[in-house]
Enzyme design. Sequence first.
Site, mmCIF file in Angstrom:
data_model
loop_
_atom_site.group_PDB
_atom_site.id
_atom_site.type_symbol
_atom_site.label_atom_id
_atom_site.label_comp_id
_atom_site.label_asym_id
_atom_site.label_seq_id
_atom_site.Cartn_x
_atom_site.Cartn_y
_atom_site.Cartn_z
ATOM 1 N N HIS A 9 0.837 -1.199 0.000
ATOM 2 C CA HIS A 9 0.000 0.000 0.000
ATOM 3 C C HIS A 9 0.875 1.254 0.000
ATOM 4 O O HIS A 9 2.040 1.231 0.411
ATOM 5 C CB HIS A 9 -0.951 0.013 1.203
ATOM 6 C CG HIS A 9 -0.244 0.097 2.523
ATOM 7 N ND1 HIS A 9 0.285 1.275 3.016
ATOM 8 C CD2 HIS A 9 0.032 -0.856 3.439
ATOM 9 C CE1 HIS A 9 0.852 1.046 4.179
ATOM 10 N NE2 HIS A 9 0.710 -0.243 4.466
ATOM 11 N N GLU A 79 -2.197 -7.106 7.536
ATOM 12 C CA GLU A 79 -0.832 -6.962 8.047
ATOM 13 C C GLU A 79 -0.665 -7.754 9.330
ATOM 14 O O GLU A 79 -1.633 -8.131 9.990
ATOM 15 C CB GLU A 79 -0.512 -5.469 8.277
ATOM 16 C CG GLU A 79 0.873 -5.157 8.830
ATOM 17 C CD GLU A 79 2.059 -5.633 7.996
ATOM 18 O OE1 GLU A 79 2.165 -6.850 7.729
ATOM 19 O OE2 GLU A 79 2.904 -4.795 7.638
#
Length: 170
Positions: A9, A79
Site C-alpha cells: 500500500h 498486516e
Amino acid sequence: MGDLLLVRHGETEWSRSGRHTGWTDVPLTEHGREEARRLVPLIRSHRIGAAFVSPSQRARETAELIGVPDARVDEDLREWDYGGYEGVTTAEIQRTRPGWFLFDDGVVQGPPEHPGESAEQVGERADRMLGKVDAAFAGTEGVALLVAHGHFLRVLTARRLGLAPSAGAL
C-alpha cells in the site's frame, strides 16, 4: 504456480514515521496516493489473472488507484498483528529490547482483540493465501496481483520461495 505481482500500500502517516501499523486503519497520505498512481503503467503492462487485496482501507484505496478496483478482499492479506507494538516504532521498541527484530523476537501481548501474532502464525496465513492464489490460477493465465502490507508481503514472498520466515531467510 503462477507469477505474483506484489504491491505494498502507499504511504500513510504511520508508515512515514516508521510506526508499526497492523490493525489500525490509517489512511493514505497524498504522497501515498501519488505513489500508487505512478504504478498504473506497470500494472497495465501485465495481464492480471487474479487480484486480491487486504481488507484495510489503505490497501483497498491503493488497489483502486492502480486500476484494480475489483480485487477480491481477503482477510488473510491483513498486516501482521503487532499486538502491544501497534503504533510503536522499531527505535522505541529497541530502547527496552536492544537488537529487537520482529521476525526473531516477535511482539508483546496486546489488547484481547489484537493480542499479536507470531512469525509462524503469519506464515500460516501466507500459506493459506498462496493456496488461494494457486486455486485462482487453475486454468487461467496472467499474474496474480496482491495488494497488502510490508511485513506480511515479506513473509508471503519467503514462503513462496520455500524459505522459513526467519531473520536468515528474510
